[in-house]
Every structure is written in C-alpha cells, then in structure tokens.
Motif scaffolding. Sequence first.
Motif, mmCIF file in Angstrom:
data_model
loop_
_atom_site.group_PDB
_atom_site.id
_atom_site.type_symbol
_atom_site.label_atom_id
_atom_site.label_comp_id
_atom_site.label_asym_id
_atom_site.label_seq_id
_atom_site.Cartn_x
_atom_site.Cartn_y
_atom_site.Cartn_z
ATOM 1 N N GLY A 277 0.809 -1.221 0.000
ATOM 2 C CA GLY A 277 0.000 0.000 0.000
ATOM 3 C C GLY A 277 0.839 1.267 0.000
ATOM 4 N N LEU A 278 1.861 1.291 0.819
ATOM 5 C CA LEU A 278 2.732 2.467 0.858
ATOM 6 C C LEU A 278 3.508 2.612 -0.445
ATOM 7 C CD1 LEU A 278 3.997 2.098 4.530
ATOM 8 C CD2 LEU A 278 2.551 3.948 3.643
ATOM 9 N N GLY A 279 3.955 1.492 -1.003
ATOM 10 C CA GLY A 279 4.666 1.525 -2.277
ATOM 11 C C GLY A 279 3.786 2.041 -3.396
ATOM 12 N N GLU A 280 2.536 1.609 -3.432
ATOM 13 C CA GLU A 280 1.597 2.082 -4.458
ATOM 14 C C GLU A 280 1.289 3.560 -4.304
ATOM 15 O OE1 GLU A 280 -1.769 -0.532 -4.105
ATOM 16 O OE2 GLU A 280 -0.773 -2.154 -5.202
ATOM 17 N N SER A 281 1.483 4.088 -3.101
ATOM 18 C CA SER A 281 1.268 5.517 -2.855
ATOM 19 C C SER A 281 2.520 6.346 -3.139
ATOM 20 C CB SER A 281 0.814 5.741 -1.416
ATOM 21 O OG SER A 281 -0.446 5.138 -1.198
ATOM 22 N N GLY A 282 3.571 5.691 -3.626
ATOM 23 C CA GLY A 282 4.769 6.412 -4.032
ATOM 24 C C GLY A 282 5.892 6.457 -3.019
ATOM 25 N N TYR A 283 5.756 5.739 -1.921
ATOM 26 C CA TYR A 283 6.793 5.739 -0.903
ATOM 27 C C TYR A 283 7.782 4.592 -1.128
ATOM 28 C CZ TYR A 283 3.521 8.814 1.469
ATOM 29 O OH TYR A 283 2.675 9.842 1.771
ATOM 30 N N ALA A 284 9.033 4.846 -0.810
ATOM 31 C CA ALA A 284 10.054 3.792 -0.815
ATOM 32 C C ALA A 284 10.031 3.156 0.573
ATOM 33 C CB ALA A 284 11.420 4.386 -1.101
ATOM 34 N N VAL A 285 9.846 1.835 0.621
ATOM 35 C CA VAL A 285 9.682 1.147 1.904
ATOM 36 C C VAL A 285 10.700 0.020 2.034
ATOM 37 C CG1 VAL A 285 8.097 -0.157 3.383
ATOM 38 C CG2 VAL A 285 7.194 1.634 1.878
ATOM 39 N N ASP A 286 11.448 0.039 3.138
ATOM 40 C CA ASP A 286 12.286 -1.085 3.533
ATOM 41 C C ASP A 286 11.561 -1.767 4.683
ATOM 42 O OD1 ASP A 286 14.253 -0.424 1.703
ATOM 43 O OD2 ASP A 286 15.440 0.705 3.166
ATOM 44 N N TRP A 287 11.390 -3.084 4.575
ATOM 45 C CA TRP A 287 10.643 -3.825 5.589
ATOM 46 C C TRP A 287 11.520 -4.914 6.180
ATOM 47 C CZ3 TRP A 287 7.148 -8.351 3.951
ATOM 48 C CH2 TRP A 287 6.558 -8.948 5.063
ATOM 49 N N THR A 288 11.517 -4.985 7.496
ATOM 50 C CA THR A 288 12.185 -6.063 8.201
ATOM 51 C C THR A 288 11.233 -6.633 9.239
ATOM 52 O OG1 THR A 288 14.112 -6.748 9.491
ATOM 53 C CG2 THR A 288 13.290 -4.535 9.891
ATOM 54 N N GLN A 289 11.406 -7.914 9.509
ATOM 55 C CA GLN A 289 10.560 -8.582 10.490
ATOM 56 C C GLN A 289 11.267 -8.770 11.831
ATOM 57 O OE1 GLN A 289 9.623 -11.782 7.483
ATOM 58 N NE2 GLN A 289 7.624 -11.569 8.440
ATOM 59 N N HIS A 290 12.465 -8.240 11.960
ATOM 60 C CA HIS A 290 13.267 -8.451 13.164
ATOM 61 C C HIS A 290 13.701 -7.113 13.757
ATOM 62 C CE1 HIS A 290 13.407 -12.659 12.085
ATOM 63 N NE2 HIS A 290 13.726 -12.283 10.858
ATOM 64 N N GLY A 291 13.521 -6.983 15.068
ATOM 65 C CA GLY A 291 13.873 -5.747 15.747
ATOM 66 C C GLY A 291 15.339 -5.384 15.626
#
Length: 75
Positions: free
Chosen positions: A19-33
């Motif tokens: 959703g954020l990517g489709e809104s034009g944002y660059a997103v880095d996602w990690t599942q670990h703190g």
Amino acid sequence: MHILLIEDDQKTGEYLKKGLGESGYAVDWTQHGADGLHLALDGRYDLIILDVMLPGEDGFALCRWMREQSSCRQV
C-alpha cells in the motif's frame, strides 16, 4: 519519502509495504527488531513504523533506543 517498516507479521507487513509503495513511498521492511535497529542507524529514513510486539524484542524499548540514537525526526 523513505520509510522503514519493522513488522513481524507477514500478512500485515506485505499489506503495508504494498500500500505504501503504491502511494509512491520507498519502503524497507524487516521482520526483526535487531535488523530494524541496524537499518535505523543509517539515518536514511524519513519515517519509521514500528510494531511494539515483536518476538524477542520489546518494541517500546526499541523505540526509546531509536529516539536516542537515530537521526529520524520524532513526531
């Protein structure tokens, strides 16, 4: 805008990143703190979205640490 997403739930993370990517944002996602802390130190992020209930990590403690160490602006 460059966003760091720290979210352990696969479905939620995929949904937010898409959703954020489709809104034009660059997103880095990690599942670990620990990985999120490492990425936050790079200072490349305009916004950090942090899940507070991470396995093995206390999201509130990570947030306090990031506020002390990261150059990300606090809002």
